[in-house]
Structure formats: C-alpha cells, structure tokens
Design a protein around this motif. Structure first.
Motif, PDB file in Angstrom:
ATOM      1  N   GLN A 121     -14.298   8.089   5.566  1.00  0.00           N
ATOM      2  CA  GLN A 121     -14.130   6.746   6.114  1.00  0.00           C
ATOM      3  C   GLN A 121     -13.037   6.723   7.170  1.00  0.00           C
ATOM      4  OE1 GLN A 121     -13.267   3.664   3.246  1.00  0.00           O
ATOM      5  NE2 GLN A 121     -13.092   2.078   4.827  1.00  0.00           N
ATOM      6  N   TYR A 122     -11.904   7.370   6.885  1.00  0.00           N
ATOM      7  CA  TYR A 122     -10.858   7.492   7.904  1.00  0.00           C
ATOM      8  C   TYR A 122     -11.430   8.127   9.173  1.00  0.00           C
ATOM      9  CZ  TYR A 122      -6.524   6.408   5.250  1.00  0.00           C
ATOM     10  OH  TYR A 122      -5.492   5.792   4.567  1.00  0.00           O
ATOM     11  N   ASP A 123     -12.194   9.208   9.017  1.00  0.00           N
ATOM     12  CA  ASP A 123     -12.774   9.896  10.173  1.00  0.00           C
ATOM     13  C   ASP A 123     -13.629   8.943  11.010  1.00  0.00           C
ATOM     14  OD1 ASP A 123     -11.626  12.308   9.429  1.00  0.00           O
ATOM     15  OD2 ASP A 123     -13.449  13.115   8.523  1.00  0.00           O
ATOM     16  N   ARG A 124     -14.398   8.095  10.343  1.00  0.00           N
ATOM     17  CA  ARG A 124     -15.293   7.174  11.052  1.00  0.00           C
ATOM     18  C   ARG A 124     -14.545   6.041  11.745  1.00  0.00           C
ATOM     19  NH1 ARG A 124     -18.053   7.466   6.109  1.00  0.00           N
ATOM     20  NH2 ARG A 124     -17.301   5.367   5.583  1.00  0.00           N
ATOM     21  N   GLU A 125     -13.509   5.517  11.095  1.00  0.00           N
ATOM     22  CA  GLU A 125     -12.930   4.257  11.532  1.00  0.00           C
ATOM     23  C   GLU A 125     -11.644   4.382  12.336  1.00  0.00           C
ATOM     24  OE1 GLU A 125     -12.678   1.364   8.397  1.00  0.00           O
ATOM     25  OE2 GLU A 125     -14.666   1.841   7.623  1.00  0.00           O
ATOM     26  N   LEU A 126     -10.988   5.524  12.303  1.00  0.00           N
ATOM     27  CA  LEU A 126      -9.746   5.666  13.058  1.00  0.00           C
ATOM     28  C   LEU A 126     -10.018   5.716  14.558  1.00  0.00           C
ATOM     29  CD1 LEU A 126      -7.554   8.183  11.044  1.00  0.00           C
ATOM     30  CD2 LEU A 126      -6.869   5.880  11.740  1.00  0.00           C
ATOM     31  N   VAL A 153       0.875  -1.175   0.000  1.00  0.00           N
ATOM     32  CA  VAL A 153       0.000   0.000   0.000  1.00  0.00           C
ATOM     33  C   VAL A 153       0.911   1.223   0.000  1.00  0.00           C
ATOM     34  CG1 VAL A 153      -1.831   1.271   1.153  1.00  0.00           C
ATOM     35  CG2 VAL A 153      -1.774  -1.233   1.299  1.00  0.00           C
ATOM     36  N   ARG A 154       0.925   1.932  -1.089  1.00  0.00           N
ATOM     37  CA  ARG A 154       1.837   3.060  -1.243  1.00  0.00           C
ATOM     38  C   ARG A 154       1.154   4.362  -0.836  1.00  0.00           C
ATOM     39  NH1 ARG A 154       4.294   2.456  -7.233  1.00  0.00           N
ATOM     40  NH2 ARG A 154       5.638   4.106  -6.420  1.00  0.00           N
ATOM     41  N   MET A 155       1.970   5.392  -0.606  1.00  0.00           N
ATOM     42  CA  MET A 155       1.425   6.724  -0.323  1.00  0.00           C
ATOM     43  C   MET A 155       0.822   7.349  -1.561  1.00  0.00           C
ATOM     44  SD  MET A 155       1.409   7.971   2.723  1.00  0.00           S
ATOM     45  CE  MET A 155       1.319   9.725   2.379  1.00  0.00           C
ATOM     46  N   PHE A 156       1.414   7.057  -2.710  1.00  0.00           N
ATOM     47  CA  PHE A 156       0.963   7.624  -3.987  1.00  0.00           C
ATOM     48  C   PHE A 156       1.062   6.537  -5.047  1.00  0.00           C
ATOM     49  CE2 PHE A 156       2.635   9.498  -8.012  1.00  0.00           C
ATOM     50  CZ  PHE A 156       1.446  10.054  -8.462  1.00  0.00           C
ATOM     51  N   GLU A 157       0.027   6.418  -5.836  1.00  0.00           N
ATOM     52  CA  GLU A 157      -0.018   5.387  -6.872  1.00  0.00           C
ATOM     53  C   GLU A 157      -0.767   5.950  -8.078  1.00  0.00           C
ATOM     54  OE1 GLU A 157       0.089   2.859  -9.372  1.00  0.00           O
ATOM     55  OE2 GLU A 157       0.885   1.944  -7.529  1.00  0.00           O
ATOM     56  N   TYR A 158      -0.087   6.016  -9.220  1.00  0.00           N
ATOM     57  CA  TYR A 158      -0.721   6.586 -10.405  1.00  0.00           C
ATOM     58  C   TYR A 158      -1.008   5.572 -11.504  1.00  0.00           C
ATOM     59  CZ  TYR A 158       3.530   6.430 -13.267  1.00  0.00           C
ATOM     60  OH  TYR A 158       4.606   6.006 -13.999  1.00  0.00           O
ATOM     61  N   CYS A 188      -6.709   1.627   9.160  1.00  0.00           N
ATOM     62  CA  CYS A 188      -7.266   2.097  10.432  1.00  0.00           C
ATOM     63  C   CYS A 188      -7.067   1.073  11.543  1.00  0.00           C
ATOM     64  CB  CYS A 188      -8.753   2.416  10.264  1.00  0.00           C
ATOM     65  SG  CYS A 188      -9.092   3.871   9.249  1.00  0.00           S
ATOM     66  N   GLU A 189      -7.197  -0.199  11.218  1.00  0.00           N
ATOM     67  CA  GLU A 189      -6.986  -1.248  12.216  1.00  0.00           C
ATOM     68  C   GLU A 189      -5.550  -1.233  12.732  1.00  0.00           C
ATOM     69  OE1 GLU A 189      -8.093  -4.963  10.507  1.00  0.00           O
ATOM     70  OE2 GLU A 189     -10.215  -4.426  10.295  1.00  0.00           O
ATOM     71  N   VAL A 190      -4.591  -1.099  11.811  1.00  0.00           N
ATOM     72  CA  VAL A 190      -3.186  -1.099  12.217  1.00  0.00           C
ATOM     73  C   VAL A 190      -2.868   0.135  13.055  1.00  0.00           C
ATOM     74  CG1 VAL A 190      -0.807  -1.052  11.380  1.00  0.00           C
ATOM     75  CG2 VAL A 190      -2.509  -2.461  10.210  1.00  0.00           C
ATOM     76  N   VAL A 191      -3.333   1.298  12.618  1.00  0.00           N
ATOM     77  CA  VAL A 191      -3.082   2.527  13.376  1.00  0.00           C
ATOM     78  C   VAL A 191      -3.721   2.439  14.756  1.00  0.00           C
ATOM     79  CG1 VAL A 191      -3.531   5.016  13.478  1.00  0.00           C
ATOM     80  CG2 VAL A 191      -2.823   3.968  11.319  1.00  0.00           C
ATOM     81  N   GLY A 192      -4.951   1.939  14.814  1.00  0.00           N
ATOM     82  CA  GLY A 192      -5.647   1.829  16.097  1.00  0.00           C
ATOM     83  C   GLY A 192      -4.946   0.923  17.082  1.00  0.00           C
ATOM     84  N   ALA A 193      -4.354  -0.142  16.577  1.00  0.00           N
ATOM     85  CA  ALA A 193      -3.653  -1.082  17.452  1.00  0.00           C
ATOM     86  C   ALA A 193      -2.321  -0.525  17.938  1.00  0.00           C
ATOM     87  CB  ALA A 193      -3.427  -2.406  16.719  1.00  0.00           C
ATOM     88  N   LEU A 215      -7.511   4.246  -3.961  1.00  0.00           N
ATOM     89  CA  LEU A 215      -7.422   3.489  -2.717  1.00  0.00           C
ATOM     90  C   LEU A 215      -8.783   2.860  -2.416  1.00  0.00           C
ATOM     91  CD1 LEU A 215      -5.142   3.135  -0.537  1.00  0.00           C
ATOM     92  CD2 LEU A 215      -6.270   4.986   0.717  1.00  0.00           C
ATOM     93  N   SER A 216      -8.799   1.608  -2.038  1.00  0.00           N
ATOM     94  CA  SER A 216     -10.077   0.922  -1.816  1.00  0.00           C
ATOM     95  C   SER A 216     -10.549   1.105  -0.375  1.00  0.00           C
ATOM     96  CB  SER A 216      -9.946  -0.570  -2.114  1.00  0.00           C
ATOM     97  OG  SER A 216      -9.205  -1.213  -1.092  1.00  0.00           O
ATOM     98  N   PRO A 217     -11.857   1.078  -0.134  1.00  0.00           N
ATOM     99  CA  PRO A 217     -12.372   1.154   1.241  1.00  0.00           C
ATOM    100  C   PRO A 217     -11.845   0.030   2.131  1.00  0.00           C
ATOM    101  CG  PRO A 217     -14.123   1.611  -0.326  1.00  0.00           C
ATOM    102  CD  PRO A 217     -12.940   1.158  -1.129  1.00  0.00           C
ATOM    103  N   ASP A 218     -11.686  -1.160   1.580  1.00  0.00           N
ATOM    104  CA  ASP A 218     -11.144  -2.257   2.381  1.00  0.00           C
ATOM    105  C   ASP A 218      -9.732  -1.949   2.850  1.00  0.00           C
ATOM    106  OD1 ASP A 218     -13.469  -3.692   2.109  1.00  0.00           O
ATOM    107  OD2 ASP A 218     -12.702  -5.024   0.535  1.00  0.00           O
ATOM    108  N   THR A 219      -8.945  -1.320   1.983  1.00  0.00           N
ATOM    109  CA  THR A 219      -7.577  -0.960   2.367  1.00  0.00           C
ATOM    110  C   THR A 219      -7.584   0.104   3.450  1.00  0.00           C
ATOM    111  OG1 THR A 219      -6.749  -1.523   0.163  1.00  0.00           O
ATOM    112  CG2 THR A 219      -5.367  -0.098   1.521  1.00  0.00           C
TER     113      THR A 219
END
Length: 368
Positions: A261-266, A4-9, A359-364, A350-354
């Motif tokens: 989505q980030y706002d909701r799940e982080l 999962v990259r920061m930028f992907e074109y 968010c799971e990794v950051v939360g942990a 970026l996909s919603p699943d990603t």
C-alpha cells in the motif's frame, strides 16, 4: 500528541493476552525457569519455521547471538570481520567482543545493503568472516557472497535481527550462511516482552559449540571445556515467543500488504528502498529516501505521526569507533543515506486508512 506510533504492541497483546498469561503461569508453576522445555520447544519450532536443516540455540539477545555465532566460527583476536556501517551498533559491538576488528564495506545506494561489488576489495589475509546485515527486512544475496569468497577460508554469519520471515529465492534468511543470528527485542517482527536472541547453524557440531558457549563453556555440570559466557534465553521469554511464533507468518503477511500500500500511494519524491528480484522482504521497517527529511518529519509530527531514522549516524564516524581509523567520506553511499533515509510506521496492526493518511502527509511535505 503522537497518535500514530512507530511501534505498538498493546493491540497485538490484547489479541493474545489469555494465551500469553497461560504460558507464563505454566512456566512459573513448572519449577524450572532456565533452559527448560519452553526453550527447547522454541528452538525446535523456530528451526521448523526457517525450513532448513538447522540447529537453533536460544540466547540472551541478538547481540549475544552474533558474538556466540562468530566465536563458534572461530573468530577471535587478530581476525577481521567485514560488515556494514549503516547497521545498529550491536552488530559491530558483537564483533569487537570477539576481539576481532570490524572492516566496513560500503552499501548499495538503492537497497541500503552491502555492495557486493565492493566486497572483494575488503578481503585481506586476516579476514575470517563476513556479516551481511539483512537491513529493514531486505535480504543480502548470501550465495553471491560465497561466489566472491571463492576458495578463501572465510565464513558467513547472517545478521537477521530485522528479517524474521524474509526470503531469498524461496529460502528464508538464517538458512543461507554458515551461521545466523536473530534478535527478539520487543520491536522485532517476532518480539519478546524483554530481551532475547537466537543463533543457529546447519552444522550440528557448531550448534553444540554455541550451546556450550552460551553457558560458561560447560559441557558437564560446573566444568568449562572452553571460555564461555552467560547468555541464556529464559523460560518465560521462550514461552511467550512460542505463543507468538505460530502467528508470525500472518504478521509478516500483513506487513507485506501494508508495504504494498505504501508503494502504491506514496508520492514519487519519497523513494522506497529497493527490493531486488528474488527477495521477499518481511518489512521490519518501511524506509524511504527524501531530500528534505527534517521538513517531512516536522510535517508528520504536526499530524500526530511518529517516524524514525535507522540509522542517523554511520558507525564508522562515531567517536566510540574512531580508533578504527575511518575518515568522513570513506563510505560515501553509507554517509549520504544517513542524511536521507526515513522510517515510516510499520507494524501488523496499522490500519490501511492510517497508511493512506501517512502517505498524504509525506506527499505534501516531500520535495523532489
């Protein structure tokens, strides 16, 4: 390995590849590679996108857009230009190119934007301009800057390098000041396949001056009316940008959906940058504050997820700008943020699943 990259074109390119290649072939077969119809069409279309009564001038880079914009506002040696230290170096580099001196205003700790309550303390009789940076896609309240300026003869140039499509109370950034500068570096919301930039102004005479400045100060062939430079958006990049511009609203819409989505799940220990009432960010970056940043970065890396820091070093503390005379502790909010901010992956494909996985990794990993 980072998956999962920061930028992907590449995925975006695959979707528009046929049209991009057709546009390149059209330019190469046209017989005109510099300042031709593609640049003119892009300048007109970008003005329409911004929705204001603007004149747009394509240049070589976002850095040059700031430099040329400031020159067109009359900034030069002996002047002071107020900006922030938590921006990309090009903002300050462009100010220095004019011969002016950057003066740094500290930022609001929640929004990471110029703290307008501190702005007036930075004014002097040498202040010629203010360069508010619409960082991460967030928006500085430019009308309030004008209220703080009052009757002083100070101009405002918006640094919109990270804010294509952002809005303040229904008006797009780039339409709020005396002039504005955009970057089309590949990572931007509207990115070229190389360098590119644009400056603009609602003043037709100032825009004509920008056009002259980008091309050696010419107004006729081979004759300089003023000292200028070589900073022209080329036809190939303009043609590519013409393809991508019509898709920019959809790209920005997707960025906003991902940010929501980030706002909701982080988890609450990862604190997002504050977006003030009336602002519609275009989320060039999604940035949070965490108290144990290195641990969070390591956890993300272990799961194959990239992250970034924008920016780890405040400019006023860099050796290259030590001559400006700022000591550690002089901009406390800026300096603290540099140790806490973390940029999470953000791009339209970026996909919603990603995002959920991030968010799971950051939360942990993140601590209170």
């Amino acid at each position: 390995m980072t998956d999962v990259r920061m930028f992907e074109y590449l995925q975006q390119y695959a979707e528009i590849q046929e049209e991009v290649l057709e546009s390149i072939e059209r330019v190469l077969s046209s017989g005109q590679l510099i300042l031709g119809p593609e640049v003119a069409a892009f300048e007109s279309s970008f003005a329409d996108f911004l929705g204001g009564r603007l004149r747009c001038v394509g240049v070589n880079s976002g850095t040059d857009a700031i430099f040329i914009g400031l020159k067109a506002l009359g900034v030069g040696p002996g002047d002071e230009v107020i900006t922030v230290s938590n921006t990309a170096v090009p903002t300050v580099s462009a100010i220095r190119q004019t011969g002016a001196t950057p003066v740094f205003c500290d930022v609001d700790a929640d929004s990471c934007l110029m703290d307008l309550d501190r702005l007036e303390a930075s004014f002097s009789d040498r202040t010629k301009a203010v360069v508010p940076v619409h960082l991460f896609g967030n928006v500085v309240d430019v009308p309030e800057i004008y209220e703080r300026i009052g009757s002083r003869p100070i101009r405002v140039l918006e640094d919109c390098a990270q804010a294509h499509g952002s809005e303040l109370r229904g008006k797009k950034v780039g339409t709020l000041g005396d002039a504005a500068a955009f970057s089309f570096y590949p990572t931007k919301n509207l990115g070229a396949f190389g360098d590119g930039g644009l400056c603009c102004s609602p003043d037709p005479e100032r825009a004509e001056l920008m056009k002259s400045l980008r091309n050696y100060g010419f107004e006729g062939q081979y004759y300089s009316e003023r000292e200028g430079c070589n900073s022209r958006l080329d036809e190939l990049q303009a043609a590519i940008l013409n393809v991508k511009l019509k898709r920019l609203p959809a790209y920005v819409h997707k960025r906003r959906a991902l940010a929501a989505q980030y706002d909701r799940e982080l988890a609450p220990q990862a604190v997002p940058v504050a977006i003030r009432d009336g602002v519609k960010s275009s989320y060039h970056l999604y940035v949070v504050r965490v108290s144990n940043r290195e641990e969070v970065i390591d956890a993300l890396r272990a799961h194959g997820i990239a992250s970034g820091i924008h920016y780890p070093y405040p400019i006023h503390l860099m050796r290259g700008y030590a001559f400006l005379g700022y000591a550690e502790g002089s901009l406390p909010h800026t300096e603290r943020l540099a140790s806490e901010i973390l940029s999470l992956p953000m791009y339209p494909e970026l996909s919603p699943d990603t995002v959920s996985r991030i968010c799971e990794v950051v939360g942990a990993a993140a601590r209170e």
